[in-house]
Design a protein around this motif. Structure first.
Motif, PDB file in Angstrom:
ATOM      1  N   VAL A 289       0.856  -1.190   0.000  1.00 45.15           N
ATOM      2  CA  VAL A 289       0.000   0.000   0.000  1.00 45.15           C
ATOM      3  C   VAL A 289       0.892   1.239   0.000  1.00 45.15           C
ATOM      4  CG1 VAL A 289      -1.754   1.324   1.225  1.00 45.15           C
ATOM      5  CG2 VAL A 289      -1.840  -1.159   1.265  1.00 45.15           C
TER       6      VAL A 289
ATOM      7  N   VAL B  86      -3.156   0.389  -3.814  1.00 42.65           N
ATOM      8  CA  VAL B  86      -2.852  -1.012  -3.498  1.00 42.65           C
ATOM      9  C   VAL B  86      -2.237  -1.680  -4.729  1.00 42.65           C
ATOM     10  CG1 VAL B  86      -3.796  -3.226  -2.749  1.00 42.65           C
ATOM     11  CG2 VAL B  86      -4.777  -1.083  -1.882  1.00 42.65           C
TER      12      VAL B  86
ATOM     13  N   PHE C 246      -4.519  -2.421   4.085  1.00 39.78           N
ATOM     14  CA  PHE C 246      -5.285  -3.225   3.137  1.00 39.78           C
ATOM     15  C   PHE C 246      -5.609  -4.572   3.782  1.00 39.78           C
ATOM     16  CE2 PHE C 246      -5.216  -6.640  -0.111  1.00 39.78           C
ATOM     17  CZ  PHE C 246      -6.393  -6.309  -0.763  1.00 39.78           C
TER      18      PHE C 246
END
Length: 483
Positions: free
Chosen positions: A175, A197, A245
């Motif tokens: 990320v 991402v 994430f």
């Protein structure tokens, strides 16, 4: 069409293609780290009540620097969150070799936390249920900072027993967290957060974090990108902002996270006092040898990566004599910086400039000396004079400007000059009226160069017309007698 025309067109085409190739090769693309490591738990089976759940952890890769001081082990819950099984594992540290082999402590202590699988479910307020669950091993630095990348394996839970499951390691993700404004924001101004991402097809959600908890609800990335708005912070200083994430299927994609320490600075302010304590306004006429004390606010209260306020460079517009740097306090404010107007200063317009060495934030105090002088703008002044300043504006806050002016103090009614200009004027002192364009006439100095340029353009145009006429190409199409 003759061969010369063919050659010219081919040359232009080659130039266009070459330029395009240069642009393409100059643009990099981020790729996910696809290096994968095997994780082995010993024993490979047990009960959900065992504390610790396993006695040894092995990974076929090392921890990355600086995350080599300790290990933590997590189990991914049905709601996607990680439940802690063990932390503070240091056996065999630092984990900087080619692989990791660490015995798990048999008992908890002040630095070690141990839980059974059943306890991890209970603490996470999740119901223990049969299924396949991801196990993550995370590396930590000496200060407790965790590596955003984790090593992953899986276990099967059936009733009150568990068993290690051989699975293909999930795809590593990363990320990248960015902010807008990029470097810093002024207090009480919103900040846009963007988490990118990698790989972009990783399925899951992004949670933005701030001190005290999550910033709103989890966001589903679109083409790998998720955004959120951080409302303006009212106090000067830095806050830790994060993006995590969480994959929908932790056995397909690994979780990852990123953090930045983001600074907020005070609104710009500049106050100048003379040796009697009276306020000196911008564009005031000062005598050589006058003693001043300057208080200026709005710089970084810390240099990124440290806890030290940024250094503030101080200089006369002429650069001489040299002046010592200033160090702001923990709020980014320089108080009572003492300075003396040079005894040999020339008559005319001058300025004293304060510039943040790291941020580039600039504030300028403009003044005049002698008689009959009008101030000129600081050539490096980038302040827009907008009523609602850009949070990352590094322009000058020059003091004394009003009604949206862009001056180094003293201009009014939307003026763009450095003092003395009124009613929308853009010239550096003395002129008035509303001409503010890049070709606005500013006196005889601008007329002569423009006249010379016009003569050159007329001459060049006449010569071009003569050559075209001579070659028989004026208003003709197709082959000519010269082709």
């Amino acid at each position: 069409m003759n061969r010369r025309m063919h050659a010219a067109l081919l040359s232009v085409l080659a130039l266009i293609l070459g330029t395009g190739a240069l642009v393409l090769t100059g643009t990099g693309s981020a790729t996910a780290d696809d290096s994968q490591a095997a994780v082995t738990l010993t024993p490979s089976t047990g009960t959900t009540a065992d504390v610790p759940a396993f006695s040894k952890v092995q990974v076929s890769a090392p921890c990355t620097s600086p995350y080599q001081a300790s290990l933590s082990v997590f189990l991914t819950m049905p709601n996607g969150r990680d439940g802690l099984l063990a932390s503070g594992i240091t056996d065999g540290a630092p984990y900087s070799g080619t692989s990791i082999t660490a015995d798990v402590p048999t008992a908890a202590s002040g630095t070690v936390t141990l839980r059974s699988i059943a306890q991890a479910f209970s603490v996470a307020h999740q119901t223990l249920a049969d299924g396949t669950y991801a196990i993550h091993v995370q590396c930590k630095a000496e200060d407790g900072t965790a590596d955003p990348v984790m090593f992953t394996t899986a276990i099967d839970i059936t009733g009150t027993t568990w068993a290690a499951k051989v699975v293909t390691p999930p795809t590593t993700t990363s990320v990248a967290l960015t902010t807008d404004p990029a470097k810093f924001a002024v207090v009480d101004h919103d900040v846009t957060l963007t988490a990118t991402v990698t790989p972009a097809d990783a399925v899951g959600t992004v949670t933005f974090t701030v001190p005290g908890g999550n910033l709103g609800t989890a966001v589903t990335p679109v083409n790998g990108v998720a955004t959120a708005t951080l409302p303006g912070i009212s106090s000067v200083g830095g806050i830790q902002i994060g993006a995590k994430f969480t994959p929908t299927d932790p056995l397909k994609f690994a979780p990852s996270s990123s953090q930045v320490l983001y600074p907020f600075v005070a609104e710009k302010a500049l106050v100048v006092l003379d040796d009697t304590g009276n306020t000196v306004t911008a564009n005031s006429k000062l005598a050589a040898g006058a003693k001043l004390k300057v208080t200026v606010d709005g710089f970084l209260s810390f240099t990124p990566g440290t806890t030290t306020p940024e250094t503030v460079k101080v200089a006369w517009d002429s650069g001489t004599p040299a002046l010592p740097d200033a160090t702001p306090d923990d709020h980014g404010k320089v108080t009572d910086y003492a300075v003396t107007v040079p005894s040999d200063i020339a008559d005319g317009s001058h300025s004293l400039v304060f510039t943040g060495a790291t941020s580039g934030i600039k504030q300028t105090f403009a003044f005049t000396t002698g008689s009959g002088s009008s101030p000129t703008p600081d050539p490096t002044d980038t302040d827009t004079g907008s009523p609602s300043p850009d949070p990352s504006d590094t322009g000058t806050a020059d003091g004394g400007a009003s009604d949206g002016g862009n001056s180094a103090g003293g201009s009014s009614d939307g003026g763009s000059s450095a003092g003395g200009t009124s009613d929308g004027g853009s010239a550096a002192g003395g002129s008035s009226g509303g001409s503010n364009g890049p070709l606005a006439a500013t006196g005889a100095d601008g007329v002569i160069p423009m006249t010379v340029l016009a003569l050159l353009m007329v001459t060049a145009g006449g010569y071009a017309a003569y050559r075209v006429r001579r070659d028989g190409r004026l208003l003709t199409f197709g082959p000519t007698p010269r082709d």
